[in-house]
Structures are given as structure tokens and as C-alpha cells.
Design an enzyme around this catalytic site. Sequence first.
Site, PDB file in Angstrom:
ATOM      1  N   CYS A 130       0.853  -1.188   0.000  1.00 22.22           N
ATOM      2  CA  CYS A 130       0.000   0.000   0.000  1.00 22.22           C
ATOM      3  C   CYS A 130       0.891   1.241   0.000  1.00 22.22           C
ATOM      4  O   CYS A 130       1.946   1.270   0.616  1.00 22.22           O
ATOM      5  CB  CYS A 130      -0.939   0.101   1.202  1.00 22.22           C
ATOM      6  SG  CYS A 130      -2.056  -1.290   1.351  1.00 22.22           S
ATOM      7  N   ARG A 176       3.235  -0.158  -5.223  1.00 21.49           N
ATOM      8  CA  ARG A 176       3.006  -0.789  -3.921  1.00 21.49           C
ATOM      9  C   ARG A 176       1.676  -1.530  -3.847  1.00 21.49           C
ATOM     10  O   ARG A 176       1.366  -2.144  -2.831  1.00 21.49           O
ATOM     11  CB  ARG A 176       3.018   0.271  -2.829  1.00 21.49           C
ATOM     12  CG  ARG A 176       4.391   0.783  -2.559  1.00 21.49           C
ATOM     13  CD  ARG A 176       4.341   1.977  -1.657  1.00 21.49           C
ATOM     14  NE  ARG A 176       5.656   2.200  -1.119  1.00 21.49           N
ATOM     15  CZ  ARG A 176       6.060   1.794   0.083  1.00 21.49           C
ATOM     16  NH1 ARG A 176       5.224   1.183   0.889  1.00 21.49           N
ATOM     17  NH2 ARG A 176       7.284   1.993   0.480  1.00 21.49           N
ATOM     18  N   TRP A 231      -2.886  -2.591  -1.556  1.00 25.77           N
ATOM     19  CA  TRP A 231      -2.660  -4.011  -1.796  1.00 25.77           C
ATOM     20  C   TRP A 231      -3.396  -4.719  -0.662  1.00 25.77           C
ATOM     21  O   TRP A 231      -3.055  -4.579   0.502  1.00 25.77           O
ATOM     22  CB  TRP A 231      -1.172  -4.351  -1.769  1.00 25.77           C
ATOM     23  CG  TRP A 231      -0.899  -5.769  -2.149  1.00 25.77           C
ATOM     24  CD1 TRP A 231      -0.810  -6.281  -3.407  1.00 25.77           C
ATOM     25  CD2 TRP A 231      -0.682  -6.869  -1.239  1.00 25.77           C
ATOM     26  NE1 TRP A 231      -0.556  -7.637  -3.353  1.00 25.77           N
ATOM     27  CE2 TRP A 231      -0.472  -8.023  -2.035  1.00 25.77           C
ATOM     28  CE3 TRP A 231      -0.649  -6.998   0.144  1.00 25.77           C
ATOM     29  CZ2 TRP A 231      -0.228  -9.272  -1.488  1.00 25.77           C
ATOM     30  CZ3 TRP A 231      -0.412  -8.254   0.688  1.00 25.77           C
ATOM     31  CH2 TRP A 231      -0.200  -9.374  -0.126  1.00 25.77           C
ATOM     32  N   ASN A 256      -0.843   1.863   5.727  1.00 24.18           N
ATOM     33  CA  ASN A 256      -0.035   0.817   5.095  1.00 24.18           C
ATOM     34  C   ASN A 256       0.456  -0.081   6.221  1.00 24.18           C
ATOM     35  O   ASN A 256       1.123   0.404   7.131  1.00 24.18           O
ATOM     36  CB  ASN A 256       1.151   1.469   4.355  1.00 24.18           C
ATOM     37  CG  ASN A 256       2.226   0.460   3.994  1.00 24.18           C
ATOM     38  OD1 ASN A 256       1.926  -0.702   3.756  1.00 24.18           O
ATOM     39  ND2 ASN A 256       3.467   0.903   3.945  1.00 24.18           N
ATOM     40  N   GLY A 257       0.112  -1.370   6.159  1.00 28.16           N
ATOM     41  CA  GLY A 257       0.550  -2.292   7.201  1.00 28.16           C
ATOM     42  C   GLY A 257      -0.595  -3.176   7.661  1.00 28.16           C
ATOM     43  O   GLY A 257      -1.600  -3.305   6.960  1.00 28.16           O
ATOM     44  N   GLU A 299      14.447 -18.654 -11.256  1.00 24.00           N
ATOM     45  CA  GLU A 299      14.061 -17.294 -11.633  1.00 24.00           C
ATOM     46  C   GLU A 299      13.123 -17.332 -12.857  1.00 24.00           C
ATOM     47  O   GLU A 299      12.135 -16.592 -12.920  1.00 24.00           O
ATOM     48  CB  GLU A 299      15.324 -16.467 -11.918  1.00 24.00           C
ATOM     49  CG  GLU A 299      15.123 -15.098 -12.529  1.00 24.00           C
ATOM     50  CD  GLU A 299      14.340 -14.098 -11.666  1.00 24.00           C
ATOM     51  OE1 GLU A 299      13.925 -14.456 -10.569  1.00 24.00           O
ATOM     52  OE2 GLU A 299      14.134 -12.974 -12.151  1.00 24.00           O
ATOM     53  N   LYS A 306       9.375 -15.807 -12.812  1.00 28.90           N
ATOM     54  CA  LYS A 306       8.954 -14.768 -13.772  1.00 28.90           C
ATOM     55  C   LYS A 306       7.726 -15.240 -14.540  1.00 28.90           C
ATOM     56  O   LYS A 306       6.785 -14.484 -14.755  1.00 28.90           O
ATOM     57  CB  LYS A 306      10.070 -14.443 -14.780  1.00 28.90           C
ATOM     58  CG  LYS A 306      11.233 -13.654 -14.275  1.00 28.90           C
ATOM     59  CD  LYS A 306      10.999 -12.162 -14.213  1.00 28.90           C
ATOM     60  CE  LYS A 306      10.785 -11.728 -12.785  1.00 28.90           C
ATOM     61  NZ  LYS A 306      11.945 -11.587 -11.960  1.00 28.90           N
ATOM     62  N   GLU A 355       4.565 -15.212 -12.352  1.00 33.35           N
ATOM     63  CA  GLU A 355       4.021 -13.917 -11.914  1.00 33.35           C
ATOM     64  C   GLU A 355       3.424 -13.098 -13.040  1.00 33.35           C
ATOM     65  O   GLU A 355       2.465 -12.371 -12.815  1.00 33.35           O
ATOM     66  CB  GLU A 355       5.029 -13.110 -11.088  1.00 33.35           C
ATOM     67  CG  GLU A 355       6.251 -12.599 -11.787  1.00 33.35           C
ATOM     68  CD  GLU A 355       7.135 -11.770 -10.841  1.00 33.35           C
ATOM     69  OE1 GLU A 355       8.350 -11.762 -11.055  1.00 33.35           O
ATOM     70  OE2 GLU A 355       6.629 -11.126  -9.919  1.00 33.35           O
ATOM     71  N   HIS A 407      14.277 -37.986  -8.675  1.00 41.80           N
ATOM     72  CA  HIS A 407      13.844 -38.276  -7.302  1.00 41.80           C
ATOM     73  C   HIS A 407      12.380 -37.905  -7.067  1.00 41.80           C
ATOM     74  O   HIS A 407      11.965 -37.709  -5.937  1.00 41.80           O
ATOM     75  CB  HIS A 407      14.754 -37.548  -6.304  1.00 41.80           C
ATOM     76  CG  HIS A 407      16.181 -37.976  -6.418  1.00 41.80           C
ATOM     77  ND1 HIS A 407      16.629 -39.206  -5.994  1.00 41.80           N
ATOM     78  CD2 HIS A 407      17.251 -37.365  -6.986  1.00 41.80           C
ATOM     79  CE1 HIS A 407      17.913 -39.321  -6.259  1.00 41.80           C
ATOM     80  NE2 HIS A 407      18.320 -38.216  -6.869  1.00 41.80           N
ATOM     81  N   LYS A 459       4.872  -4.187  -6.013  1.00 45.59           N
ATOM     82  CA  LYS A 459       6.324  -4.098  -6.230  1.00 45.59           C
ATOM     83  C   LYS A 459       7.098  -4.108  -4.918  1.00 45.59           C
ATOM     84  O   LYS A 459       8.213  -4.603  -4.858  1.00 45.59           O
ATOM     85  CB  LYS A 459       6.602  -2.807  -7.001  1.00 45.59           C
ATOM     86  CG  LYS A 459       8.037  -2.590  -7.387  1.00 45.59           C
ATOM     87  CD  LYS A 459       8.378  -3.341  -8.643  1.00 45.59           C
ATOM     88  CE  LYS A 459       9.847  -3.257  -8.969  1.00 45.59           C
ATOM     89  NZ  LYS A 459      10.327  -4.476  -9.611  1.00 45.59           N
TER      90      LYS A 459
END
Length: 605
Positions: free
Chosen positions: A2, A27, A74, A98-99, A478, A482, A485, A501, A600
Site C-alpha cells: 500500500c 506498492r 494491496w 499501510n501495514g 528465476e 517470472k 508472476e 527423485h 512491487k
Amino acid sequence: MCGIVGVLGSHDVTPVILGALKRLEYRGYDSAGIATVHKGALDCRRAAGKLINLQEILVREPLRGFAGIGHTRWATHGAPSVENAHPHRSGPVAVVHNGIIENFQELRDELTAAGANFTSDTDTETIVHLARSHLAEGMTPLDATHATLRRLEGAFALAFLFEGEEDLLIAARRGSPLVIGHGSDEMYVGSDAIALAPLTDKLTYLEEGDWAAITRSSVQVFDTGGKEVDRPIVKIALESAAANKSGHRHFMAKEMAEQPSIIQKVLAAYINEGSGALTLPEGVQFNEIRRVVMVACGTAFYACQVAKYWFEQIARIPVEIDIASEFRYRDPVLQHDDLLIVVSQSGETADTLAALRHVAGQVRQTLAVVNVPTSSIAREADVLVPTLAGPEIGVASTKAFTAQLISLLLLAVKAGVEREKIDAEGLKTLMSEISTVPGLISQALDREQDYAQVAQKLAQSDDVLFLGRGVMFPMALEAALKLKEISYIHAEAYAAGELKHGPIALIDNTLPVVIFAPTGALFDKTVSNMQEVMARHGQVTLLTDAAGAKLACDVQNVIVMPTAPVVIAPLIYAIAAQMLAYNTAIARGTDVDQPRNLAKSVTVE
Ligand code: F6R
């Protein structure tokens, strides 16, 4: 997560708040809202979804006023709906947050019993009802805020606005970052310096537990106990977040394309042009360090995973790596001669920041490899190595990742030199190999057609498997991250030797398997693992160099990557990981720069 902003302006503040929210949208973008005080009256506009939806509402229903607060969300508690959008308001008080308020249920029960009418599912709404109840007891806004803050448990950055108060903003910080900006006859509050960058370069950073009463002509900062404290004004030169895509379709495309010049910039900053000596920030004596502990989240964690190989192989120093959200909860054994390295693009990731704070007094030193030099992590670590990638807007990290990698590689070389593990000849070879990175990244970027072709196939699939060995294993991780997301395709990554395995049971003639395998010591072994996949009709794409492509001539799809020295190969194959995901997302038509559910900067645990 946020983003919050507050403005005491000298004219209508809604456009200023919208501009700051645009810069904070990284955010979160689940909903947005603004509240202002105009002719003494508090008013509010809120919209679900991205900022553009709020902008449309404001065209139809403008919001006037010289004092205001804004929020981009968010979602934590409650769906991303209008009701749950901030600012939250109860009578004469509005707040943006925010939090997470951890004791919100207990407060909500108590306030409901006392007659408060809750209209959202959020934890935040408890704050305005609490403040309102204290105002109703006859307290001033300042006293009511202080009394409210004393009841809150959890992490927060808050900005309060009060009916009838056109020259007052109250800001509070515990666990989430918050900065006060000093303008001329104007004052600002923002989640970070970037939000305020075009407005002012004079900032006061609130410290843990601080809260502040702000008017156009004064700032009073108090600590948790209510004692007035002195916090300096610092002057920060900031690049405002680049607002345009420079002709690219997405910020992600622009940021990927910037990588050769950013790596060049990092090399120029940290290597003396004349002598070739490393000029990284001083402060760590690697010959006195017995162990490196590296902690980060997400993509930054994969940078640590690659760096583990570099520090161990080049500097012969033991390295432990940990995901930040796990690190402090397992009560790690730390020693006085450990060096903690935290890696973060934003420098605000809550878990990484908490890890940094957790080790205080237990390790010899802390070093932060961070992109945002004004961030909390950058300011709190003993030594800062800025990664110099510039503002990264696309939610999926690209240029910040390769900038982390090159910075960590140079640190590993510095450690090797200080620990006398590299001789002059070895150092010369290494530095000459490192100098080829920008050019090789350019070549890797040039293979757009190849990536797009493979991406067309990946886009048809619900699952994709990525494999690699050694430093290519983190590249496989990675690539999978990517892809997940930004294209929403389920992807997994395995160390190629681990396949048999268990995960090999997944292989059939529909599963795309992408294998990262440059030639080198592990090539033959990776090719054997690839044969195991092909024998079970898996749809293999091999990413290798020209020599590897010649040796593995029976593979269905090959992307021939530039031939690169082993040590720098992760930086080159990182481009393939990014480009495959990007092109797959384009083929699927997803929102590349702002993928669903993500933000982000992850400032909650
Ligand atoms: C993935 C991505 C995230 C971040 C992670 C850590 O593309 O961007 O996985 O790497 O959230 O963020 P920072 O680096 O800001 O600490």
C-alpha cells in the site's frame, strides 16, 4: 504494501495526490482513494481497481480542498472492493494505512459493542473508530491520535485528516516506512521519497515509533511515549521514477532493454578505469569474516543463490543463504565473525528489513545490496552497495536483478582479493571476463524471435518445468518465478539432477521442459538429465551456447545463447528467463507491468 500520501497544499491538492499515488502504484493497485478537507468539511472518493478508476470518478465528482490524504491499496484484510478502499472515515476523522493491525479483531469487537458501525472488512477501519471515540471524549486531534496509537499492535504507516482542520496532518510510523516532505508553504507525507520526488528534495525520515503533527509552517515529531524529539531534515537528490516507457510497449520491456547500459554503469562505478582496481564501498574486511549469511526474498533471493557459488568459488568463504520470511523464525545460529548480506530492490521488504534488525549485535557487520538508496534497508545497514539500476516500475524485477548479480559478483571478487584467494593473473582474467557482460547481454536480448517462438508454445500450456544445474539452477528458479508472476502459468524449477527423485513422474508428451545448460563442467550431466526427459516424450527446449547446440543436436528446440565464460553465464541466461516470461505473457494477453495480486514493494510480513 500500500502507498500512502498526505498533502497540505497552497491550492487544490487532489491532482498532487493523484500524481504521488501514480508513483506509489507499484506498492499495490487493488483500489485507490483520496480524502480532502474543503471549507472545513471532510469528503472522500474511492474506487476499486487501479488508479485510473479513481481518476474517472474524480472527473465526474471532483474533490476540492487544500488538505488531503490518498491511498493505493494491496489488499490484506478484505476483498479489493470500494467498501474496503482507503481512506476510511468515521465521522470527523479519515485515515490511510499501510501495514497490518494485528489486534484489529479485539478492537473491532470492543468498538462494535460501544456502538461503532463498521462498513468494511478491513483492519484499518478500527483506527478511525478509535480516533473518533477519543475525539468524542473531548480530546484534541493530537491527543486522540496518541491515545489511538497506544492501542494499536502490528505494523503501520498512517496519515490522519480531521474535519475542520485544514492546516493539520498527523502521520505515524511503526514497522512501515514514512517520510515527511518540506515544501515552500506546503508539506507532504509519503510512503517513500520517490512518491515525493517531484515535490521536494527536503525530507525528514520518521523513526520507528515516531508520530508527527504537521502544519504548513511546523513539524512536531514525538516518540512512542509522546516526548517531542528532533529529527533532521535531509536533502536527497532523487531521480523521479521514469514516467514513460520510451517507446516500449511495457515498462518491463524498457527495463530489460536498459540492462546493458546499467551493467556498464555499475562496472564504471565500482572499477577504477585506469588501474582496474575495485572501488566498491569500503567498510567490510573480508579477511576477518569467517562466514557470509545472505538473506532476501523472491528474485533477490535467487541473486543470493547465484552469489553463494561466486563467494564460495572465488573467495573460498562459506555462505549460507536464507529466505527472509523464514530466517529469523528459526532462530539462526549467528557468530561474531559473520557478515550478513541482505539483497533488495526496494529496500523496504518487511521480512528482509526484519532480518537485518534481527542480527543487530550478533554479527560482525551488515551489508546491504539495495537499489533504492534512500530506503530503510539502505539506511540501516552498516555498509551500503547501491545497485544503481534506477527506478524499476515493472512489478517483475529484471534490471534490478542483473544489477544485483553484477554487484554481488564484484563483491565476491573483492572478497577473493582480500582473502588472497585470487592471484594477479586470475584476477586479470576474471575482470576481463566481467567486462564482456554488457555486450553479451545485448546479444542475449537480440534473440527476441527465438524467445517469442518458444513462448508461443509455453503459452498453450498450463504447466512448465525449468531445469538447470549449478548456477543455472537459480536461473531455472528465476525463470519459473517470472513465468508464474506475469503469465499466470504454473511453473516449477528443479536442479536437473533432482528430477529422477520425484518430479520425473510429471513428464509426458504435453509438458514443456526448458533446460538451461551452457557448456562447461556440468553440461554433460545436464544433457543426460535432458535425455531422461526426452525418453519420456517431454517437450524439451534447450538453452545453450553454439558449442552446446552442436553437441545436443537431437533436441527439438534450441535457443542458441551467446557463448559466455562460466562465471558470468548467470547474467546472460537471466535475460532468457526474463524474455521467455515476457513473451509468454504477451501471448497470453496478461497485464505485464501490473500482474494480478502482486505489488512491487512488499512491506507486510
Ligand atoms: C519478482 C520480484 C519479487 C521481489 C521480492 C523482493 O519479479 O520482483 O520476487 O524480488 O518481492 O523484493 P525486494 O527486492 O524489493 O526486496
